[in-house]
Design an enzyme around this catalytic site. Structure first.
Site, mmCIF file in Angstrom:
data_model
loop_
_atom_site.group_PDB
_atom_site.id
_atom_site.type_symbol
_atom_site.label_atom_id
_atom_site.label_comp_id
_atom_site.label_asym_id
_atom_site.label_seq_id
_atom_site.Cartn_x
_atom_site.Cartn_y
_atom_site.Cartn_z
ATOM 1 N N LYS A 9 -4.814 -6.242 -9.532
ATOM 2 C CA LYS A 9 -4.859 -6.704 -8.144
ATOM 3 C C LYS A 9 -3.539 -7.368 -7.789
ATOM 4 C CE LYS A 9 -7.412 -10.313 -6.556
ATOM 5 N NZ LYS A 9 -8.553 -11.039 -5.960
ATOM 6 N N SER A 25 0.080 7.225 2.082
ATOM 7 C CA SER A 25 0.177 6.411 0.876
ATOM 8 C C SER A 25 0.613 4.981 1.159
ATOM 9 C CB SER A 25 1.144 7.026 -0.132
ATOM 10 O OG SER A 25 2.449 6.980 0.406
ATOM 11 N N TYR A 58 -3.014 6.312 -2.200
ATOM 12 C CA TYR A 58 -2.340 6.385 -3.495
ATOM 13 C C TYR A 58 -0.984 5.700 -3.389
ATOM 14 C CZ TYR A 58 0.225 10.186 -1.303
ATOM 15 O OH TYR A 58 0.998 10.913 -0.457
#
Length: 127
Positions: A9, A25, A58
């Site tokens: 994270k 992305s 992504y």
């Protein structure tokens, strides 16, 4: 059985750019990616603290040391430069792996520098 667990994270990163005219992305400074073990093309979830938007995309590698956090393509409509986001990566793990797994959590400052690395999620409101 496998469980989907938080692997990494990036907590409270500041969006530096939003580029609507890109294929898609999120671009992340490679130094930050390395610190939390996120790879190019890895799936991540982004949570926008400013407006509550949640999305998946992504990762694209950004320039090392740049501090870049740039949402590209359609995701750029869900953020503004200056928004604070949380970027989360998940991994599927066996019951045995779950017992010893420790996620990598990077606490960021307003300039997207890592101020602290945690080996577990702290349940507090101080960050």
């Amino acid at each position: 059985m496998f469980r989907t667990m938080m692997k990494a994270k990036i907590h409270r990163a500041t969006v530096t750019e939003a580029n609507l005219n890109y294929v898609g992305s999120i671009t992340i400074d490679r130094n930050i990616m390395d610190a939390v073990d996120i790879l190019p093309n890895e799936k991540v979830q982004i949570v926008n603290n400013n407006n509550g938007a949640r999305l998946e995309t992504y990762v694209i590698e950004g320039e090392r040391g740049s501090g870049v956090i740039c949402l590209n393509g359609a995701a750029a409509r869900l953020v503004q430069p200056g928004d604070v986001v949380i970027i989360i990566s998940y991994a599927m793990m066996s019951e045995e792996e779950v017992k010893t797994h420790q996620p990598k959590v990077a606490i960021m400052d307003e300039n997207n520098r890592i101020v602290e690395m945690l080996g577990e999620e702290i349940h507090a409101t101080i960050y």
